[in-house]
Design an enzyme around this catalytic site. Structure first.
Site, PDB file in Angstrom:
ATOM      1  N   GLY A   1     -28.855  40.977  55.541  1.00 29.63           N
ATOM      2  CA  GLY A   1     -28.214  42.172  55.010  1.00 29.63           C
ATOM      3  C   GLY A   1     -28.855  43.458  55.493  1.00 29.63           C
TER       4      GLY A   1
ATOM      5  N   HIS B   1     -23.828  41.301  54.580  1.00 30.14           N
ATOM      6  CA  HIS B   1     -23.377  42.504  53.874  1.00 30.14           C
ATOM      7  C   HIS B   1     -24.131  43.748  54.326  1.00 30.14           C
ATOM      8  CE1 HIS B   1     -27.011  42.458  51.331  1.00 30.14           C
ATOM      9  NE2 HIS B   1     -26.878  41.143  51.354  1.00 30.14           N
ATOM     10  N   ASP B   2     -23.397  44.837  54.426  1.00 29.15           N
ATOM     11  CA  ASP B   2     -23.938  46.177  54.675  1.00 29.15           C
ATOM     12  C   ASP B   2     -24.540  46.351  56.061  1.00 29.15           C
ATOM     13  OD1 ASP B   2     -23.483  47.202  51.888  1.00 29.15           O
ATOM     14  OD2 ASP B   2     -24.923  45.624  51.407  1.00 29.15           O
TER      15      ASP B   2
END
Length: 261
Positions: A141, A123-124
């Site tokens: 992440g 994520h991200d």
């Protein structure tokens, strides 16, 4: 889009948007709020969840899992997305997760990347263009990857780290700090700098003068035995004659995590 390009066993949820000449293989799932650009092919047994936007002429091979929820305990179901550019090759069992609300809400992958089997983008993360991730390379992440970065097999990048453009991370290295542009990292417990990526730079058209300037910058940062502040001062001198050294110094100045040294 012609129905003949979608295998009868594939599931396309209402709300999914497929461009022209998109191919979808057997037993694949395309969720609502997934947008796929013209000419992209989806192999068999893939799952694509939204909100996800995928550009044109991508090749996604079998069993890839794209746009799944972030693997983050803080995620509370907020609307977050994944954006993938054009002409990427995404091989078998690759996983790419959407962003988190606290992390900016979006995972991004640029153009012309090769993501080989079993690689993971958490994520991200933000991945640039023309990168190669070899088998089982893994981003935690919030990782940032510059253009033309190569991650060898079984590389692991710690969360919130940044890898500068043209860096090369050797097989099995675990990276827990920011890696400046142009630098090679080799496995040594946790990864350690091992010179600059001269061969990669030559292949991308860097002339000997540019490469020599980058080597001088590397020596100032890693070989001279100077403190980081002293190295920054030397890099500032060298940056007057080299845009590449300026880019390296700008990367260091923007670091929020410790520099890999």
């Amino acid at each position: 889009m012609s129905d003949s390009l979608v295998h009868p066993s594939a599931v396309i949820e209402p709300g999914a948007r497929l461009g022209n000449d998109v191919r979808v293989g057997a037993f694949s799932y395309i969720g609502a709020d997934v947008e796929i650009g013209d000419g992209t092919s989806i192999g068999p047994h893939c799952s694509l969840h939204g909100p996800t936007r995928i550009g044109r002429d991508n090749r996604i091979h079998g069993h890839a899992a794209i746009g799944g929820e972030p693997q983050d305990k803080k995620y509370g179901g907020e609307r977050v997305e994944l954006v993938i550019g054009d002409r990427n090759t995404i091989r078998e069992f690759v996983t790419i997760n959407r962003g988190t609300g606290a992390g900016g809400g979006c995972t991004r992958v640029g153009d012309d990347n090769w993501l080989l089997a079993y690689t993971h983008i958490a994520h991200d993360c933000v991945v640039g263009n023309h990168c190669v991730f070899s088998n089982n390379a893994t981003l935690a992440g919030h990782v940032g990857i510059g253009d033309h970065v190569i991650l060898s097999g079984f590389v692991g990048i710690h969360q919130f780290c940044r890898i500068g453009a043209h860096a090369f991370i050797g097989m099995g290295a675990f990276v827990n700090g920011d890696v400046p542009p142009f630098v090679m990292v080799a496995q040594d417990g946790y990864g350690r700098p091992r010179g600059i990526n001269s061969e990669g730079l030559k292949r991308r058209g860097f002339d000997p003068e540019r490469i020599s300037a980058i080597k001088r910058a590397y020596r100032a940062l890693y070989v001279a035995g100077s403190s980081l502040d002293e190295a920054r001062a030397k890099l500032a001198e060298l940056a007057g004659d080299s845009d590449d050294v300026r880019a390296l110094l700008d990367f260091i100045e923007a670091s929020e995590r410790p520099l890999l040294r």
